[in-house]
Design an enzyme around this catalytic site. Structure first.
Site, PDB file in Angstrom:
ATOM      1  N   HIS A 127      -5.713  -4.621   9.346  1.00 41.83           N
ATOM      2  CA  HIS A 127      -5.809  -4.992   7.932  1.00 41.83           C
ATOM      3  C   HIS A 127      -6.295  -6.446   7.880  1.00 41.83           C
ATOM      4  CE1 HIS A 127      -4.265  -5.962   3.898  1.00 41.83           C
ATOM      5  NE2 HIS A 127      -4.129  -4.670   3.690  1.00 41.83           N
ATOM      6  N   CYS A 369      -8.940  -2.934   2.723  1.00 35.52           N
ATOM      7  CA  CYS A 369      -8.738  -4.216   3.414  1.00 35.52           C
ATOM      8  C   CYS A 369      -8.983  -4.092   4.919  1.00 35.52           C
ATOM      9  CB  CYS A 369      -7.353  -4.797   3.137  1.00 35.52           C
ATOM     10  SG  CYS A 369      -7.125  -5.276   1.439  1.00 35.52           S
TER      11      CYS A 369
END
Lengths: 412, 152
Positions: A127, A369
């Site tokens: 992420h 993300c």
């Protein structure tokens, strides 16, 4: 409650008032749990109780309410230690969430442990919150960031490269436990063991794992473990950094202010020991109180049962979606965590999500993300359905019907 | 199932997103600009061949969602034979329509985008190609334009 087949999942679902509603005239199917979970009444009530009866600032208060607030605040810390099997509550630092926990390590540990040329090792499936803080640290220290590669659309790590990547220059290894865009479960205990034998400090991003499976930080053998309250039925704004005591106590403060000091003079300041050294200012107090209730709630169900339920739903959804034409599925074929990422041929993920919403299904579409991973897979985005224990097979059936309708809509 | 979305995904829009018109590079282009919304993943290059004050041809390439692609397609159809001033005027009218739903008398076929105003998250998709076209015509094609971080 040791067997998930004995659990009355339908009764548990009724603990979540928000799930009982219609959107766009259809019953809500909430499949965006990897972004945030919904909250059971027990958690909402804990917040109400705290504000109606016990609210005061914590620590150093002499009066009754401050004592109660402090007791609740620290009891939540002890509960959290138990939740992930830390040795002591002193190993639990409150943060705003997983991102802040990682930033805290990058800032405080990173301040005095890296030389130019040192390497911070990550994976390609991280992420952004487990990439950007390290890139910023690398810029400050002239260290480098390297990545363990992932293999194709399945998104699993190519661990054949691990030995050659674990060089003497690697000082820290930070990796995700369950990838939020692929649903891969990484063998974090094996990887952390190999890294620690070489003296490498390890961090595990547990944002997608902590509320979905049993977590034992001592068994994983990591130095740090980070997770967020809001993804595990708790409130937003509260997160946890676990740090092994030997590592935590050598770290300088993260931010300065009240609560984190022993003695302040005009020239110099003495700091409290960990974990309080890392918690400047009045903290989020209701957050830990709500999180405490969430942890009690989850462990009454049993995270091993939740994990089994998550996996059953994900495998069922994967199987049903696999039977469709013109669909590309991401993530592993087996051993998948509770989510499925997919793309429909010639339909952008945002169009999929927008139409699914009209069918009452809350999905997420985008890069999740994980832009570098999307780039590597040659896609701009995917659509993602992510599950929790209050979701049902019936909801998966309806979701798959909606996906078929979307295909028809764009084919006509 | 998707009746409420007929405002947004009208047949004209679906048709243009599946079969975008003028969807190619323009070797004879006199100007071009890059429109990129990295968070969305909408990414287009808009080309124009301008002779004096008149846009002889406009085309585009790239990828993105249905709304952004249909918008690029209808833009390039509209632009053919228009003057710079006419395109600028239409830019303002389209922006007004997409953000407020108010449809000016002379927008013609572009009126299919009026429904976008009900979906604020999609306004940036519908405006991306228009911003790129405007930048190209002004000779500001050196820098990519985006509708994600600036004023729509």
């Amino acid at each position: 409650m040791s067997n998930s087949t004995n659990i009355d999942w339908a009764a548990l679902r009724k603990d979540f008032p928000i799930l009982d509603q219609q959107v766009h005239g259809k019953p809500l199917i909430y499949f965006d749990n990897a972004a945030t979970s919904q909250k059971p009444r027990a958690v909402i009530q804990a917040l109400v109780n705290y504000y109606e009866h016990d609210n005061a600032n914590v620590h150093r208060g002499i009066h009754e309410l401050s004592n109660r607030a402090t007791t609740a605040f620290e009891a939540a810390r002890t509960r959290t230690a138990k939740f992930i099997n830390a040795r002591s509550a002193d190993e639990i630092v409150w943060t705003r969430g997983t991102s802040e926990a990682i930033n805290l390590v990058a800032s405080a540990w990173g301040a005095n442990h890296l030389q130019p040329g040192d390497v911070i090792l990550l994976t390609e499936a991280e992420h952004h919150s487990n990439i950007v803080p390290w890139q910023l640290l690398a810029q400050r220290t002239s260290a480098k960031v390297a990545y363990i590669p992932v293999t194709g659309d399945e998104g699993t790590l190519d661990l054949s490269k691990l030995d050659s990547l674990l060089t003497k220059q690697v000082k820290l290894l930070s990796l995700v436990h369950i990838s939020n865009s692929m649903g891969v479960v990484n063998p974090v205990a094996d990887i952390c063991t190999r890294a620690r034998k070489l003296g490498i400090v390890t961090l595990v991003d547990g944002a997608q794992s902590a509320g979905h499976m049993p977590v034992d930080v001592q068994a994983i053998g990591c130095d740090f473990f980070a997770f967020s309250g809001h993804k595990i039925c708790g409130p937003t704004g509260i997160g946890v950094l676990y740090g092994r005591q030997e590592v935590l106590e050598k770290m300088p403060p993260y931010q300065g202010g009240g609560e984190m000091i022993l003695r302040v003079g005009y020239d110099k300041t003495e700091f409290k020991p960990a974990p309080h050294r890392f918690e400047a200012g009045t903290p989020d107090i209701s957050g830990p109180v709500g999180l405490h209730a969430a942890m009690d709630y989850l462990d009454a169900i049993g995270r091993e049962n939740i994990w089994q339920h998550d996996q059953e739903l994900a495998n069922y959804a994967y199987e049903k979606l696999s039977a469709l034409n013109n669909i590309r599925l991401f993530g592993p074929k087996s051993g998948r965590a509770g989510l499925v990422s997919f793309l429909l041929k010639d339909v952008h993920a945002h169009d999929v999500v927008m139409l699914a919403d009209q069918g009452g299904v809350a999905l997420r579409g985008g890069h999740h993300c994980t832009q570098p991973l999307m780039h590597k897979l040659g896609v701009e985005s995917t659509a993602r359905a992510s599950f929790y224990f209050y979701n049902t097979k019936d909801e998966v059936d309806r979701f798959v019907e909606v996906v078929k309708e979307i295909q028809k809509f764009f084919a006509s | 199932m998707f009746d409420d979305l007929n405002d947004l995904y009208q047949q004209v829009i679906l048709d243009h997103c599946k079969k975008p018109r003028n969807f190619h590079e323009l070797p004879a282009a006199t100007c071009s600009a890059h429109g990129n919304n990295p968070l969305c993943g909408d990414n287009y290059q808009v080309f124009a061949r301008v002779d004096g004050d008149v846009i002889q041809e406009m085309s585009f390439t790239g990828s993105g969602c249905c709304i952004s692609k249909a918008s690029g397609s209808l833009l390039t159809e509209f632009a053919k034979g228009k003057t710079r001033a006419e395109l600028e005027k239409m830019f303002d009218e389209v922006r007004e329509m997409i953000t407020t739903g108010k449809v000016a008398d002379d927008v013609g076929k572009l009126a299919v985008f009026a429904g976008v105003h009900k979906y604020p998250a999609r306004v940036k998709c519908a405006m991306l190609a228009w911003h790129a076209a405007k930048a190209a015509l002004k000779g500001e094609g050196a820098q990519p334009v985006t509708t994600e971080s600036e004023q729509i």
